[in-house]
Design a protein around this motif. Structure first.
Motif, PDB file in Angstrom:
ATOM      1  N   LEU A 231       0.828  -1.205   0.000  1.00 53.30           N
ATOM      2  CA  LEU A 231       0.000   0.000   0.000  1.00 53.30           C
ATOM      3  C   LEU A 231       0.864   1.258   0.000  1.00 53.30           C
ATOM      4  CD1 LEU A 231      -2.798   1.291   0.196  1.00 53.30           C
ATOM      5  CD2 LEU A 231      -2.686   1.015   2.669  1.00 53.30           C
ATOM      6  N   LEU A 232       1.975   1.245   0.747  1.00 51.13           N
ATOM      7  CA  LEU A 232       2.871   2.398   0.754  1.00 51.13           C
ATOM      8  C   LEU A 232       3.551   2.576  -0.595  1.00 51.13           C
ATOM      9  CD1 LEU A 232       4.537   2.055   4.282  1.00 51.13           C
ATOM     10  CD2 LEU A 232       2.854   3.746   3.560  1.00 51.13           C
ATOM     11  N   ARG A 233       3.931   1.496  -1.232  1.00 48.77           N
ATOM     12  CA  ARG A 233       4.546   1.608  -2.567  1.00 48.77           C
ATOM     13  C   ARG A 233       3.565   2.175  -3.575  1.00 48.77           C
ATOM     14  NH1 ARG A 233       6.847  -4.057  -4.175  1.00 48.77           N
ATOM     15  NH2 ARG A 233       7.790  -2.826  -5.856  1.00 48.77           N
ATOM     16  N   PHE A 234       2.264   1.928  -3.373  1.00 49.66           N
ATOM     17  CA  PHE A 234       1.251   2.517  -4.252  1.00 49.66           C
ATOM     18  C   PHE A 234       0.992   3.980  -3.903  1.00 49.66           C
ATOM     19  CE2 PHE A 234      -3.256   3.679  -4.471  1.00 49.66           C
ATOM     20  CZ  PHE A 234      -3.444   3.695  -5.843  1.00 49.66           C
ATOM     21  N   LEU A 235       0.788   4.280  -2.615  1.00 50.44           N
ATOM     22  CA  LEU A 235       0.420   5.631  -2.211  1.00 50.44           C
ATOM     23  C   LEU A 235       1.513   6.646  -2.529  1.00 50.44           C
ATOM     24  CD1 LEU A 235      -1.323   5.130   1.258  1.00 50.44           C
ATOM     25  CD2 LEU A 235      -2.388   5.779  -0.898  1.00 50.44           C
ATOM     26  N   LEU A 236       2.777   6.244  -2.423  1.00 53.85           N
ATOM     27  CA  LEU A 236       3.886   7.165  -2.680  1.00 53.85           C
ATOM     28  C   LEU A 236       4.371   7.104  -4.121  1.00 53.85           C
ATOM     29  CD1 LEU A 236       5.895   6.569   0.612  1.00 53.85           C
ATOM     30  CD2 LEU A 236       4.547   8.588   0.015  1.00 53.85           C
ATOM     31  N   GLY A 237       3.729   6.282  -4.941  1.00 52.42           N
ATOM     32  CA  GLY A 237       4.152   6.107  -6.318  1.00 52.42           C
ATOM     33  C   GLY A 237       3.537   7.125  -7.260  1.00 52.42           C
ATOM     34  N   PRO A 238       3.860   7.006  -8.555  1.00 55.04           N
ATOM     35  CA  PRO A 238       3.394   7.983  -9.550  1.00 55.04           C
ATOM     36  C   PRO A 238       2.046   7.653 -10.178  1.00 55.04           C
ATOM     37  CG  PRO A 238       5.011   6.527 -10.540  1.00 55.04           C
ATOM     38  CD  PRO A 238       4.875   6.085  -9.105  1.00 55.04           C
ATOM     39  N   THR A 239       1.337   6.651  -9.683  1.00 55.89           N
ATOM     40  CA  THR A 239       0.018   6.361 -10.228  1.00 55.89           C
ATOM     41  C   THR A 239      -0.875   7.593 -10.111  1.00 55.89           C
ATOM     42  OG1 THR A 239       0.276   4.064  -9.475  1.00 55.89           O
ATOM     43  CG2 THR A 239      -1.931   4.769 -10.145  1.00 55.89           C
ATOM     44  N   PRO A 240      -1.560   8.012 -11.182  1.00 57.07           N
ATOM     45  CA  PRO A 240      -2.405   9.218 -11.088  1.00 57.07           C
ATOM     46  C   PRO A 240      -3.427   9.161  -9.949  1.00 57.07           C
ATOM     47  CG  PRO A 240      -2.124   8.561 -13.369  1.00 57.07           C
ATOM     48  CD  PRO A 240      -1.510   7.474 -12.546  1.00 57.07           C
ATOM     49  N   ALA A 241      -4.025   7.993  -9.719  1.00 57.03           N
ATOM     50  CA  ALA A 241      -4.991   7.878  -8.622  1.00 57.03           C
ATOM     51  C   ALA A 241      -4.326   8.105  -7.272  1.00 57.03           C
ATOM     52  CB  ALA A 241      -5.662   6.510  -8.662  1.00 57.03           C
ATOM     53  N   ALA A 242      -3.078   7.622  -7.101  1.00 54.07           N
ATOM     54  CA  ALA A 242      -2.361   7.844  -5.840  1.00 54.07           C
ATOM     55  C   ALA A 242      -2.029   9.321  -5.650  1.00 54.07           C
ATOM     56  CB  ALA A 242      -1.086   6.996  -5.815  1.00 54.07           C
ATOM     57  N   CYS A 243      -1.673   9.998  -6.718  1.00 52.71           N
ATOM     58  CA  CYS A 243      -1.399  11.435  -6.616  1.00 52.71           C
ATOM     59  C   CYS A 243      -2.644  12.200  -6.191  1.00 52.71           C
ATOM     60  CB  CYS A 243      -0.879  11.952  -7.959  1.00 52.71           C
ATOM     61  SG  CYS A 243       0.695  11.229  -8.491  1.00 52.71           S
ATOM     62  N   ARG A 244      -3.790  11.844  -6.748  1.00 48.25           N
ATOM     63  CA  ARG A 244      -5.023  12.522  -6.378  1.00 48.25           C
ATOM     64  C   ARG A 244      -5.411  12.215  -4.935  1.00 48.25           C
ATOM     65  NH1 ARG A 244      -7.194  16.629  -8.050  1.00 48.25           N
ATOM     66  NH2 ARG A 244      -9.326  15.851  -7.863  1.00 48.25           N
TER      67      ARG A 244
END
Length: 787
Positions: A328-341
């Protein structure tokens, strides 16, 4: 045969023969955790941890031991193994490392009858050696929890088949009865990582009672397996699941701090110190959180945001919780547009490891005080339960719109930093399950509105590893001291869930990707699915997948250190032959699958068929809510009873044996009293206090009918104001309104909020919220955003 009685004589000597004497067996203790050598090595390990944590306070990255088996293979503290076989046998056991908990190991000796010879090593048929093992119970625990195990074996020059028996496990039901096997790591084959299906003759059954000093209890169970040692001078590690240690967590967080793309959006702080004086880290995540690293993020930082809190590893033996949080941390801090939003709209507070002492000492459920931390949330003691006490105060501050003390420095010295939190929107508590398949959610109110089931349903639609059919919202009396119920009841947070993840495999539904088992890498993508579910549920952005990689390929892809890859990250995780999760070999490294994940890249999800990529850009909360309402009505369903699943654990971390024993004793006492009473009549068997007949509400004509004692009715009573059972003004609202322009209570249209599509302010008065003053209620009513 006697002519008078027609019975055979009881003495075999009268028949002219004697029964052959049986070979007896004895046990020789060859390892004890409390031996001076083992205690000295454990003290050295703890001293290294304390020294390294003190260096963290000085701003230096974590450089201490990661306790990865690959590194411990050449550890200078490990004694040399003689090639000759001694009276203690050829194998040497150890558990002085983090998470290790082997209490004793005994070599099974065979004594030839009437031979006058000394006992020799004996074994079961098909094995060369046989060992009986005991795992250590949780520190200071009166319940004697034994579920997790982790130890090492050094073989010297021995090669052959060895049978191991752990004879003091507590769980009655276990996935070992369904095909789960112990995980094995070999330092001579470290490129294979942790191997899950290399043992033979695995069984799980009740232990036989004995009259020895160990005093095996009648409720103990035995896990037995055999393993073939093929290489000399090897060191083997056996564990219930690939371990995730305290050092591995600190090493992972240090890697995130050294990565510029991640460092700009999170701050690591110290929540408190544990009883063992280890720091408990808390991560605050939001877009451009670090002022010195944020460019053009002043507008996002200045906004007051709702908080989402995620915790894991309250129970040390449930290792999958840490792997899921890492994903989850690798997703939340990653460049995925949904994570950025998500980072722009919400403030995330993540506590990746709550029970740090229990993890280090190899406990299964408890802290160093012998207390289950998920059973003291109602009234934690600052001395006995310092972590839960600090964490509860942390959540209380967030729910009141205040910045907690642990993270008060976030946002610099500006006067508005203390008011940057609007409230607590959601609470997630990650656990592991040792008796069920799949991943699923537990709620806190069986009479909650059906909208409370939308988020679990969306997560299960995103990934087949999550099973909505196993979710339920019951919370029996024994589980009203848990985190999810206390946060729901005392802080008024509507969306509070416990997420359980199996230690074995997902539910086999026959769909593509539902086969296979849960490797650490696959569990990480369970955390990614939860992150995508958050983005879709709160309608911040779609998680659509691009047609091609959104970033160019480069060979210097930032990746996790090798010590963390041993747990099963792509490229090094053990995958059984023919498994659907085996990744394709790629010549070039993709930046989207390094330390940080970009789920918009098709290459990341191509080899993971359990991730439903076609659902990510089409699913909406409105459709999910409409389908749930059509199938189950206005109240969250009791899926366990609808599917006639009798395996009910009360809804928390594969149950609690103490609670089960208490229910059994209460039931037996009730039955005995009914039998002994002269007015008992037909002596009918009384139902258990927490049984479905006594507590659970039965639905008739769509309305809950409550029975049982007053406390049970208090916890499961329907909402007084009707807000919970009434459809919220637009979960037609939470990204689900068919109208592009929302309507205000007066009927006039007004523009949509720029970053947040909310229908109900979580601070509005509800059944689960504590009583508020009239001023607070009036103020919260004026701040409501309706869609």
């Amino acid at each position: 045969m006697s002519a008078r009685t027609g019975r055979r004589s009881a003495s075999p000597a009268r028949d002219g023969g004697e029964e052959p004497p049986k070979e007896s067996k004895s046990l020789r203790t060859i390892f004890q955790r409390k031996s001076p050598e083992e205690i000295a090595q454990r003290r050295s390990m703890l001293a290294d941890l304390v020294r390294q944590t003190s260096e963290l306070e000085e701003g230096r990255p974590w450089s201490g031991p990661t306790t990865a088996p690959a590194e411990r293979g050449n550890e200078k503290a490990s004694p040399a193994i003689a090639r000759r076989v001694t009276a203690d046998g050829p194998l040497r056991f150890a558990s002085h490392f983090e998470c290790g908990n082997l209490l004793s190991a005994k070599l099974v000796l065979s004594v030839p009858p009437k031979s006058g010879l000394a006992p020799i090593p004996g074994a079961a048929p098909g094995a060369d050696l046989e060992y009986e093992l005991l795992v250590d119970a949780d520190t200071q625990s009166a319940q004697g929890h034994t579920q997790w195990f982790y130890f090492s074996v050094r073989n010297g020059g021995f090669c052959g088949t060895v049978q191991f028996r752990i004879v003091n496990l507590r769980k009655k039901k276990s996935l070992y009865q369904q095909g789960l096997q112990p995980f094995v790591f070999s330092t001579r084959k470290k490129q294979r990582g942790w191997e899950p299906f290399v043992c033979q003759a695995v069984s799980y059954s009740p232990s036989a009672k004995r009259g020895d000093k160990e005093g095996l209890r009648g409720d103990f169970h035995t896990l037995q397996w055999s393993y073939r040692i093929e290489r000399k001078e090897d060191e083997l590690f056996f564990a219930a699941y690939p371990p995730y240690t305290y050092s591995m967590m600190q090493s992972f967080l240090s890697c995130l701090e050294q990565e510029p793309a991640a460092r700009a959006h999170f701050v690591r702080a110290e929540l408190c110190r544990s009883i063992g004086q280890l720091p408990v880290p808390v991560l605050a995540i939001s877009q451009g959180l670090r002022m010195e690293d944020a460019d053009g993020c002043d507008e996002s930082r200045a906004k007051a945001k709702y908080a989402i809190v995620i915790t894991a590893r309250q129970h040390p033996g449930e290792v999958v919780g840490s792997w899921a949080v890492q994903g989850l941390l690798r997703f939340l801090l990653g460049p995925t547009p949904a994570a950025c939003r998500l980072r722009e709209v919400y403030l995330f507070h993540v506590i990746p490891m709550v029970n740090v002492d229990g993890v280090v000492h190899g406990n299964s459920r408890c802290t160093l005080a012998g207390v289950d931390p998920n059973r003291v949330w109602h009234d934690p003691n600052p001395i006995l339960h310092p972590v839960i006490f600090a964490l509860k105060n942390h959540l209380r501050s967030l729910s009141q719109g205040l910045q907690p003390a642990a993270t008060h420095h976030i946002g610099g010295s500006s006067s508005s930093s203390s008011s940057s939190v609007r409230g607590l929107e959601m609470f997630l508590d990650l656990h592991g399950h040792s008796a069920k398949f799949g991943c699923f959610f537990y709620g806190s109110n069986p009479t909650a509105h059906i909208s409370n089931a939308v988020f679990p349903k969306m997560c299960s639609a995103i990934s087949t590893d999550l099973s909505f059919e196993q979710c339920h919202w019951r919370c029996t009396r024994s589980h009203r001291k848990t985190a999810r119920y206390v946060v729901y009841k005392q802080f008024g947070v509507k969306y509070t869930y416990t997420i359980e993840c199996s230690l074995f495999a997902p539910v086999d539904t026959g769909a593509e990707g539902s086969e296979g088992h849960f490797t650490p890498s696959r569990v990480e993508f369970v955390g990614c699915a939860v992150g995508c579910g958050l983005a879709l549920f709160f309608n911040v952005d779609l998680c659509s997948v691009a047609q091609a990689c959104p970033r160019r390929l480069r060979p210097d892809t930032p990746s996790l250190p090798e010590t963390l890859e041993q747990g099963g990250l792509p490229g090094s995780r053990p995958v059984p032959p023919g498994s659907a999760e085996a990744p394709e070999v790629q010549e070039e490294a993709c930046v989207c699958e390094g330390l940080l994940l970009d789920l918009s890249c098709p290459r990341v999800l191509r080899a993971r068929p359990w991730f439903q990529t076609e659902v990510l850009d089409t699913i909406t909360a409105a459709e999910v809510l409409e389908g749930l309402t059509a199938n189950y009505g206005e109240v969250v369903p009791d899926l366990a009873r609808l599917t006639r699943d009798g395996s009910d654990d009360g809804g928390d971390s594969d149950g609690d044996d103490a609670d089960e024993e208490e229910r059994v004793r209460t039931k037996e006492a009730t039955v005995s009293a009914a039998v002994a009473s002269p007015t008992s009549g037909a002596r009918r068997k009384a139902p258990c206090r927490d049984s479905p007949q006594a507590v659970a509400p039965k639905r008739a004509n769509g309305k809950p009918v409550h029975a049982g004692k007053e406390e049970d009715r208090e916890a499961e009573k329907p909402p007084e104001s009707g807000e919970e059972l009434a459809a919220p003004a637009g979960l037609a609202g939470r990204g689900v309104s068919s109208s592009p322009t929302p309507q205000s209570p007066s009927g006039r249209s007004r523009p949509r909020a720029p970053h947040r599509a909310r229908s109900v302010d979580p601070r509005d008065s509800r059944l689960e919220a504590p009583a508020r003053s009239a001023a607070e209620g009036e103020r919260s009513g004026t701040q409501r955003l309706e869609i």
